[in-house]
Design a protein around this motif. Sequence first.
Motif, short mmCIF file in Angstrom:
data_model
loop_
_atom_site.label_atom_id
_atom_site.label_comp_id
_atom_site.label_asym_id
_atom_site.label_seq_id
_atom_site.Cartn_x
_atom_site.Cartn_y
_atom_site.Cartn_z
N ALA A 1 0.84 -1.21 0.00
CA ALA A 1 0.00 0.00 0.00
C ALA A 1 0.86 1.25 0.00
CB ALA A 1 -0.93 -0.01 1.21
N ARG A 2 1.94 1.21 0.78
CA ARG A 2 2.86 2.35 0.83
C ARG A 2 3.43 2.66 -0.55
NH1 ARG A 2 7.80 0.69 3.26
NH2 ARG A 2 8.84 1.14 1.30
N LYS B 1 0.01 13.61 -0.99
CA LYS B 1 -0.21 14.21 0.33
C LYS B 1 -0.50 13.14 1.38
CE LYS B 1 -1.71 18.71 -1.41
NZ LYS B 1 -2.84 19.65 -1.60
N ARG B 2 -1.23 12.12 0.98
CA ARG B 2 -1.51 11.01 1.90
C ARG B 2 -0.22 10.28 2.24
NH1 ARG B 2 -4.74 7.17 4.11
NH2 ARG B 2 -4.40 5.00 3.53
N TYR B 3 0.60 10.06 1.22
CA TYR B 3 1.87 9.37 1.47
C TYR B 3 2.74 10.18 2.44
CZ TYR B 3 6.19 6.83 0.91
OH TYR B 3 7.30 6.10 1.18
N ILE B 4 2.89 11.47 2.16
CA ILE B 4 3.74 12.32 2.98
C ILE B 4 3.24 12.38 4.42
CG2 ILE B 4 4.46 14.72 3.34
CD1 ILE B 4 4.50 14.93 0.20
N ALA B 5 1.91 12.40 4.59
CA ALA B 5 1.35 12.44 5.94
C ALA B 5 1.59 11.13 6.70
CB ALA B 5 -0.15 12.71 5.86
N LEU B 6 1.56 10.00 5.98
CA LEU B 6 1.70 8.70 6.64
C LEU B 6 3.15 8.23 6.74
CD1 LEU B 6 -1.27 6.75 4.99
CD2 LEU B 6 -1.16 7.62 7.33
N TYR B 7 3.95 8.55 5.72
CA TYR B 7 5.29 7.98 5.65
C TYR B 7 6.35 9.05 5.32
CZ TYR B 7 2.12 4.06 4.69
OH TYR B 7 1.09 3.16 4.73
N PRO B 8 6.48 10.08 6.12
CA PRO B 8 7.38 11.20 5.79
C PRO B 8 8.86 10.84 5.74
CG PRO B 8 6.60 11.38 8.06
CD PRO B 8 5.81 10.28 7.43
N THR B 9 9.24 9.72 6.36
CA THR B 9 10.66 9.36 6.39
C THR B 9 10.98 8.11 5.59
OG1 THR B 9 10.37 8.05 8.42
CG2 THR B 9 10.90 10.38 8.70
N GLN B 10 10.01 7.57 4.89
CA GLN B 10 10.22 6.36 4.11
C GLN B 10 10.96 6.67 2.80
OE1 GLN B 10 9.65 3.14 4.97
NE2 GLN B 10 9.18 3.98 7.00
N PRO B 11 11.54 5.64 2.16
CA PRO B 11 12.37 5.86 0.98
C PRO B 11 11.68 6.61 -0.17
CG PRO B 11 12.66 3.64 1.80
CD PRO B 11 11.54 4.23 2.59
N GLU B 12 10.37 6.40 -0.33
CA GLU B 12 9.69 7.03 -1.46
C GLU B 12 9.24 8.46 -1.18
OE1 GLU B 12 8.57 4.25 0.02
OE2 GLU B 12 9.03 2.60 -1.37
N ALA B 13 9.53 9.00 0.01
CA ALA B 13 9.06 10.33 0.36
C ALA B 13 9.62 11.40 -0.59
CB ALA B 13 9.42 10.67 1.80
N PHE C 1 9.47 21.43 -4.60
CA PHE C 1 10.82 21.08 -5.05
C PHE C 1 11.86 21.46 -4.00
CE2 PHE C 1 8.94 21.47 -9.49
CZ PHE C 1 8.95 20.09 -9.71
N ASN C 2 11.61 22.53 -3.27
CA ASN C 2 12.52 22.90 -2.18
C ASN C 2 12.56 21.82 -1.11
OD1 ASN C 2 13.91 25.32 -2.69
ND2 ASN C 2 12.08 26.54 -2.27
N GLU C 3 11.41 21.18 -0.88
CA GLU C 3 11.37 20.09 0.10
C GLU C 3 12.29 18.95 -0.34
OE1 GLU C 3 10.01 19.93 2.98
OE2 GLU C 3 8.56 21.57 3.00
N VAL C 4 12.28 18.66 -1.64
CA VAL C 4 13.16 17.61 -2.17
C VAL C 4 14.62 17.97 -1.92
CG1 VAL C 4 13.91 16.36 -4.23
CG2 VAL C 4 11.49 16.95 -3.95
N VAL C 5 14.98 19.21 -2.27
CA VAL C 5 16.37 19.66 -2.17
C VAL C 5 16.84 19.69 -0.72
CG1 VAL C 5 17.93 21.60 -2.59
CG2 VAL C 5 16.23 20.96 -4.32
N GLU C 6 16.00 20.20 0.17
CA GLU C 6 16.41 20.40 1.55
C GLU C 6 16.31 19.13 2.41
OE1 GLU C 6 14.07 23.65 2.97
OE2 GLU C 6 14.91 25.07 1.51
N ARG C 7 15.28 18.35 2.18
CA ARG C 7 15.08 17.15 3.00
C ARG C 7 15.88 15.94 2.49
NH1 ARG C 7 10.26 16.68 6.23
NH2 ARG C 7 9.08 18.62 6.30
#
Length: 289
Positions: A82-83, A107-119, A151-157
């Motif tokens: 599901a993830r 948005k659902r993924y980010i809310a549930l799995y913010p630290t997972q590989p696909e984030a 895109f800033n989230e991608v670069v910074e996180r």
Amino acid sequence: MSAGFGSKARLALLMASVAGATAISGCASNDKDLDLSAYVDTIEPADVLYNQALANLNAGRLDEAAKKFDAVDRQHPYSEFARKALVMGAFANYRAGKYDDSLAMTKRYIALYPTQPEAAYAYYITGLCYYRQIPDVTREQSMTRRSIAAFNEVVERFPQSEYVDDSKEKIRFGRDQLAGKEMQVGRYYLERKEYLASIKRFRGVVEQYSNTRHVEEALARLTEAYYALGLTSEAQSAAAVLGQNYPDSQWYKDSYKLLQSGGLEPRQNAGSWLSQAAQTIVGGKKNGA
């Protein structure tokens, strides 16, 4: 509550409803079985649904792929499949141009799995959905700002992510777009001799978007607006900064000519805000032009 239990509960309620209706009306036939299969989800193994979704995606059947990925999430919530299905479904919807559906999944993924590989990929697809909806500079630019933020989230996180380089490139485009919008509004005010309003816009370009292609024109427009207001020291400073960064520019030649018409020449005022802004400008001269 699991998806399977939910399906059984719906079936029980449906059967009770049908039985009640039959008893009241007396119209139901006793020698025919009721077919309730259309009302009940068919529960399939998560890996089967996921592989079916991938097969549809590879075949270009984007809508079918998105439905299968959604079914994985719906029937097997919080599972490993599901993830992964959330981001793959978001990708399928993005490719199909269904940006709202794609954004709902990222948005659902980010809310549930913010630290997972696909984030990182979820943030990247979020940015792409907004990026593809950026309008021309004559229109409101909320989509541009949202794309830059994603895109800033991608670069910074996720600085080691494979999506960083493309995210940076799209951030540059978005910032150039926002600068272009400010220039468009600034020119509107300048044409109507609303000089203070135009200066505010052009100054914003120089201070906030100093690495975009619009800075060159913004400095020339500032020279023009300041000169029209009789603020000759600021006009001279704007022209001087323009000449330092774009010495061969037609904008600089025009600004120089304007100052000469009043017996002036470019000269930087150390106390002007332009002297501070000049330190951040990535101009033609600094780029080796």
